[in-house]
Design a protein around this motif. Structure first.
Motif, short mmCIF file in Angstrom:
data_model
loop_
_atom_site.label_atom_id
_atom_site.label_comp_id
_atom_site.label_asym_id
_atom_site.label_seq_id
_atom_site.Cartn_x
_atom_site.Cartn_y
_atom_site.Cartn_z
N ARG A 89 41.41 41.12 33.57
CA ARG A 89 42.58 41.43 34.41
C ARG A 89 42.86 40.28 35.37
O ARG A 89 41.96 39.66 35.89
CB ARG A 89 42.31 42.68 35.23
CG ARG A 89 42.31 43.93 34.39
CD ARG A 89 41.94 45.16 35.15
NE ARG A 89 42.52 45.23 36.49
CZ ARG A 89 42.27 46.22 37.35
NH1 ARG A 89 41.47 47.18 37.01
NH2 ARG A 89 42.81 46.22 38.53
N GLY A 90 44.12 40.03 35.61
CA GLY A 90 44.52 39.02 36.57
C GLY A 90 44.79 39.64 37.94
O GLY A 90 45.54 39.09 38.73
N ASP A 91 44.19 40.76 38.21
CA ASP A 91 44.38 41.53 39.43
C ASP A 91 43.78 40.79 40.63
O ASP A 91 42.62 40.37 40.59
CB ASP A 91 43.71 42.89 39.25
CG ASP A 91 44.01 43.87 40.35
OD1 ASP A 91 44.31 43.44 41.47
OD2 ASP A 91 43.93 45.07 40.07
N THR A 92 44.54 40.64 41.71
CA THR A 92 44.04 39.92 42.89
C THR A 92 42.87 40.63 43.55
O THR A 92 42.01 39.98 44.13
CB THR A 92 45.15 39.70 43.93
OG1 THR A 92 45.71 40.96 44.30
CG2 THR A 92 46.24 38.80 43.38
N VAL A 93 42.82 41.95 43.46
CA VAL A 93 41.69 42.69 44.04
C VAL A 93 40.41 42.36 43.28
O VAL A 93 39.37 42.09 43.88
CB VAL A 93 41.95 44.22 44.03
CG1 VAL A 93 40.72 44.98 44.47
CG2 VAL A 93 43.14 44.55 44.90
N VAL A 94 40.49 42.35 41.96
CA VAL A 94 39.32 42.03 41.14
C VAL A 94 38.91 40.58 41.37
O VAL A 94 37.73 40.27 41.49
CB VAL A 94 39.60 42.29 39.64
CG1 VAL A 94 38.45 41.81 38.78
CG2 VAL A 94 39.86 43.77 39.41
N GLU A 95 39.87 39.68 41.45
CA GLU A 95 39.56 38.27 41.64
C GLU A 95 38.82 38.01 42.94
O GLU A 95 38.00 37.10 43.02
CB GLU A 95 40.85 37.44 41.63
CG GLU A 95 41.47 37.34 40.25
CD GLU A 95 42.76 36.53 40.25
OE1 GLU A 95 43.33 36.27 41.34
OE2 GLU A 95 43.20 36.17 39.15
#
Length: 62
Positions: free
Chosen positions: A4-10
């Protein structure tokens, strides 16, 4: 989750992400990070391509 390119995950630390996986705890997360050569302070966004590939290979085995 790693795909995922999700900012939270990053922004999440790799250790916390691994510890949250079913069947994985602190010891298993530590072993995975050591095997792949990931620093304790590394965030998901900061993973190199090879580190990301290697984790994706190993995580389903957790």
């Amino acid at each position: 989750m790693l795909e995922r390119g999700d900012t939270v995950v990053e922004k999440t630390s790799v250790r916390r992400l691994l510890e949250a996986l079913p069947g994985a705890g602190k010891v298993r997360a530590d072993k995975l990070m050591t095997d792949v050569g990931i620093s304790d302070s590394r965030r998901v966004k900061g993973l190199g391509a090879r580190q990301r590939e290697r984790l994706l290979e190993l995580v389903p085995k957790v």
